[in-house]
Design a protein around this motif. Sequence first.
Motif, short mmCIF file in Angstrom:
data_model
loop_
_atom_site.label_atom_id
_atom_site.label_comp_id
_atom_site.label_asym_id
_atom_site.label_seq_id
_atom_site.Cartn_x
_atom_site.Cartn_y
_atom_site.Cartn_z
N TYR A 246 0.83 -1.20 0.00
CA TYR A 246 0.00 0.00 0.00
C TYR A 246 0.87 1.25 0.00
O TYR A 246 1.66 1.48 0.93
N ILE A 247 0.70 2.07 -1.01
CA ILE A 247 1.46 3.32 -1.08
C ILE A 247 1.07 4.28 0.03
O ILE A 247 1.82 5.18 0.40
N ASN A 248 -0.11 4.08 0.61
CA ASN A 248 -0.60 4.94 1.68
C ASN A 248 -0.33 4.36 3.07
O ASN A 248 -0.99 4.70 4.04
N CYS A 249 0.67 3.48 3.18
CA CYS A 249 1.14 2.98 4.48
C CYS A 249 2.52 3.54 4.74
O CYS A 249 3.44 3.37 3.92
N ILE A 250 2.69 4.20 5.86
CA ILE A 250 3.94 4.86 6.21
C ILE A 250 4.37 4.39 7.60
O ILE A 250 3.58 4.41 8.54
N VAL A 251 5.61 3.96 7.70
CA VAL A 251 6.16 3.50 8.97
C VAL A 251 7.28 4.45 9.39
O VAL A 251 8.23 4.65 8.63
N LEU A 252 7.16 5.05 10.56
CA LEU A 252 8.19 5.93 11.08
C LEU A 252 9.17 5.15 11.96
O LEU A 252 8.85 4.09 12.49
N LYS A 253 10.36 5.70 12.11
CA LYS A 253 11.37 5.09 12.96
C LYS A 253 11.14 5.48 14.41
O LYS A 253 10.82 6.62 14.72
N GLY A 254 11.31 4.50 15.31
CA GLY A 254 11.28 4.76 16.74
C GLY A 254 12.65 4.51 17.35
O GLY A 254 13.56 4.01 16.67
N ASN A 255 12.82 4.81 18.61
CA ASN A 255 14.12 4.61 19.24
C ASN A 255 14.51 3.14 19.33
O ASN A 255 15.70 2.80 19.31
N HIS A 256 13.54 2.23 19.37
CA HIS A 256 13.88 0.81 19.45
C HIS A 256 14.39 0.29 18.11
O HIS A 256 15.27 -0.58 18.08
N GLU A 257 13.91 0.83 17.01
CA GLU A 257 14.49 0.50 15.71
C GLU A 257 15.91 1.05 15.62
O GLU A 257 16.83 0.37 15.11
N TYR A 258 16.11 2.25 16.14
CA TYR A 258 17.45 2.85 16.18
C TYR A 258 18.41 1.97 16.99
O TYR A 258 19.56 1.76 16.60
N GLU A 259 17.94 1.43 18.10
CA GLU A 259 18.78 0.59 18.96
C GLU A 259 19.20 -0.69 18.23
O GLU A 259 20.34 -1.15 18.38
N PHE A 260 18.29 -1.26 17.45
CA PHE A 260 18.64 -2.46 16.69
C PHE A 260 19.69 -2.14 15.62
O PHE A 260 20.63 -2.91 15.41
N ILE A 261 19.53 -0.99 14.97
CA ILE A 261 20.53 -0.56 13.98
C ILE A 261 21.91 -0.44 14.65
O ILE A 261 22.92 -0.90 14.11
N GLU A 262 21.95 0.19 15.82
CA GLU A 262 23.21 0.33 16.57
C GLU A 262 23.82 -1.04 16.87
O GLU A 262 25.03 -1.22 16.76
N TYR A 263 22.99 -1.98 17.28
CA TYR A 263 23.47 -3.32 17.59
C TYR A 263 24.13 -3.95 16.36
O TYR A 263 25.22 -4.53 16.44
N CYS A 264 23.46 -3.84 15.22
CA CYS A 264 23.97 -4.45 14.00
C CYS A 264 25.26 -3.80 13.53
O CYS A 264 26.19 -4.48 13.08
N GLU A 265 25.36 -2.49 13.64
CA GLU A 265 26.49 -1.77 13.07
C GLU A 265 27.71 -1.72 14.00
O GLU A 265 28.84 -1.60 13.53
N LYS A 266 27.47 -1.82 15.30
CA LYS A 266 28.59 -1.75 16.26
C LYS A 266 28.96 -3.11 16.84
O LYS A 266 29.96 -3.24 17.54
N GLY A 267 28.14 -4.12 16.55
CA GLY A 267 28.45 -5.45 17.05
C GLY A 267 27.90 -5.73 18.43
O GLY A 267 27.86 -6.88 18.88
N GLU A 268 27.49 -4.69 19.14
CA GLU A 268 26.85 -4.84 20.44
C GLU A 268 26.12 -3.55 20.80
O GLU A 268 26.41 -2.48 20.26
N ASN A 269 25.18 -3.68 21.70
CA ASN A 269 24.47 -2.53 22.24
C ASN A 269 23.92 -3.00 23.59
O ASN A 269 22.77 -3.43 23.70
#
Length: 219
Positions: A57-80
């Motif tokens: 659906y083109i009319n579905c929008i998902v925003l980023k939250g701090n918990h998504e940010y935390e997962f990104i940090e885990y993946c990119e830094k090897g730990e969080n």
Amino acid sequence: MNFFIIGDVHGCFYTLEELIKYWNTENEYLIFLGDLIDRGNYSSKVVEKCMELQKSYINCIVLKGNHEYEFIEYCEKGENLNWTRQCGEKTLDDFNRNHIDYGQIRDWFKSLPLKYETDFLMITHAGISETENPYNEDHDDGVLWNRKDLKNIGKLQIHGHTPLKAGKPLFNDHSKSINIDTGAVYGFGLTGLKISGNASINETINIPTDVRDTMETFI
């Protein structure tokens, strides 16, 4: 079009499935405020559902939250450690159990916007307060982390992030803002807010938390 805005899901897949039934796909934007993952039992199912909806659906929008940010940090830094000790280990176990590709999810999370804005609405995860750069993802007062009072920006702000315990959103008249994180993962229900194009509130829908989403053992 109108808007159907959903608060912090936090892995509550079965509760989300019930709330989604109220979305009018033809004349409403569906907007998620972020924090799809962590704490609840089904982070992987929630992520896969939201990815599927966004793709379909083109009319579905998902925003980023701090918990998504935390997962990104885990993946990119090897730990969080801050994340894994609080709730991340449960999410990683769920991802592993369901053979989730970390890299794919990380890339999708990175692509998510921090805001959705119109002439009448500002929608973010944690709201805009008095800070020099509200879109700094690392800053405590940015739209991923903010816990301070919001400022009046001349349009209705809709946000989540700070869980409520009353089973209904909280309106702040001073800042003209609405918090719709009704603490689904804590048993207080998941809320969807229906808003008109000119920012009038049409309906508030709160779905009681499905016990499967929060119970200690899976069924």
